[in-house]
Scaffold this motif. Sequence first.
Motif, PDB file in Angstrom:
ATOM      1  N   LYS A   1       0.855  -1.181   0.000  1.00 35.53           N
ATOM      2  CA  LYS A   1       0.000   0.000   0.000  1.00 35.53           C
ATOM      3  C   LYS A   1       0.897   1.240   0.000  1.00 35.53           C
ATOM      4  O   LYS A   1       1.927   1.248   0.674  1.00 35.53           O
ATOM      5  CB  LYS A   1      -0.888   0.029   1.245  1.00 35.53           C
ATOM      6  CG  LYS A   1      -1.836  -1.138   1.389  1.00 35.53           C
ATOM      7  CD  LYS A   1      -2.593  -1.021   2.716  1.00 35.53           C
ATOM      8  CE  LYS A   1      -3.537  -2.201   2.939  1.00 35.53           C
ATOM      9  NZ  LYS A   1      -4.234  -2.087   4.239  1.00 35.53           N
ATOM     10  N   PRO A   2       0.527   2.319  -0.688  1.00 33.60           N
ATOM     11  CA  PRO A   2      -0.620   2.465  -1.594  1.00 33.60           C
ATOM     12  C   PRO A   2      -0.360   1.723  -2.907  1.00 33.60           C
ATOM     13  O   PRO A   2       0.781   1.446  -3.273  1.00 33.60           O
ATOM     14  CB  PRO A   2      -0.710   3.967  -1.807  1.00 33.60           C
ATOM     15  CG  PRO A   2       0.691   4.442  -1.658  1.00 33.60           C
ATOM     16  CD  PRO A   2       1.303   3.564  -0.594  1.00 33.60           C
ATOM     17  N   PHE A   3      -1.426   1.407  -3.614  1.00 33.12           N
ATOM     18  CA  PHE A   3      -1.306   0.615  -4.821  1.00 33.12           C
ATOM     19  C   PHE A   3      -2.294   1.128  -5.863  1.00 33.12           C
ATOM     20  O   PHE A   3      -3.220   1.881  -5.552  1.00 33.12           O
ATOM     21  CB  PHE A   3      -1.613  -0.864  -4.526  1.00 33.12           C
ATOM     22  CG  PHE A   3      -2.985  -1.058  -3.956  1.00 33.12           C
ATOM     23  CD1 PHE A   3      -4.081  -1.279  -4.767  1.00 33.12           C
ATOM     24  CD2 PHE A   3      -3.186  -0.988  -2.576  1.00 33.12           C
ATOM     25  CE1 PHE A   3      -5.353  -1.436  -4.232  1.00 33.12           C
ATOM     26  CE2 PHE A   3      -4.456  -1.140  -2.032  1.00 33.12           C
ATOM     27  CZ  PHE A   3      -5.538  -1.366  -2.867  1.00 33.12           C
ATOM     28  N   ALA A   4      -2.098   0.721  -7.102  1.00 32.93           N
ATOM     29  CA  ALA A   4      -3.032   1.058  -8.180  1.00 32.93           C
ATOM     30  C   ALA A   4      -4.026  -0.087  -8.319  1.00 32.93           C
ATOM     31  O   ALA A   4      -3.640  -1.254  -8.365  1.00 32.93           O
ATOM     32  CB  ALA A   4      -2.283   1.277  -9.492  1.00 32.93           C
ATOM     33  N   MET A   5      -5.320   0.249  -8.391  1.00 31.90           N
ATOM     34  CA  MET A   5      -6.352  -0.777  -8.471  1.00 31.90           C
ATOM     35  C   MET A   5      -6.162  -1.667  -9.688  1.00 31.90           C
ATOM     36  O   MET A   5      -6.375  -2.885  -9.625  1.00 31.90           O
ATOM     37  CB  MET A   5      -7.736  -0.118  -8.515  1.00 31.90           C
ATOM     38  CG  MET A   5      -8.887  -1.087  -8.335  1.00 31.90           C
ATOM     39  SD  MET A   5      -8.919  -1.810  -6.682  1.00 31.90           S
ATOM     40  CE  MET A   5      -9.463  -3.465  -7.078  1.00 31.90           C
TER      41      MET A   5
END
Length: 224
Positions: free
Chosen positions: A101-105
Amino acid sequence: MRVLLVEDEEDLRYVIAAGLRDAGYAVDAVPDWPDADVMLDLVPYSCVVLDRMVPSGDTLYPLQERRRRGWSTPVLCLTALNEVPDRVDGFRSGADDYLAKPFAMVELVLRVGSLVRRAPQRLPVHLSHADVELDEARREVRRAGVLLYLTPKEYAVLRQFLLHRDEVLTRTTLIERCWDEMADPVSNVVDAVVAGLRRKLGPPPLIRTVRGHGFRFVDGAERS
């Protein structure tokens, strides 16, 4: 295909579940491991997206215990713990993939798809029957070379027809494989999706209703 999401942050749980559903997966979402443990004994999931730190503690410990008992469902660890030792611990405990995290969906969806295809059932990337082609990697469906624009549920149902094209699929089977626990099995939701899919596939008809049983994919020469 059905995915179990274990994530204690409510907003993030909603966003991830919505993104996976938009990609055509049925998603059960729970906030903690004890809830997941119950669901895993009830439902044969295609993949688990597992937040590492939840209210009951580090999920690597119960994951490791399940692996020791022979549990083989693919697991994607989703966590803010992304140092090299953290990732090593994750893989050693039985995780199949690790996303920080954070990540791209879009990346999470692609990774889930990759894990599902690498699972014991070895789901193929390309499916075809008659003049229908489904490209799982691109998430595209074509008939006679023409690109079709399907809803996520239409895509999921078509995928089941192509995977089991010699079988009659009951409404209950389609509910179990393409919807999550929020679906109403006594509603006409399956019939509505199948009707929409029939319309978009166009003639000659490929989905035959087997009265009293369910539906079967045909080659276009049979009457539906």
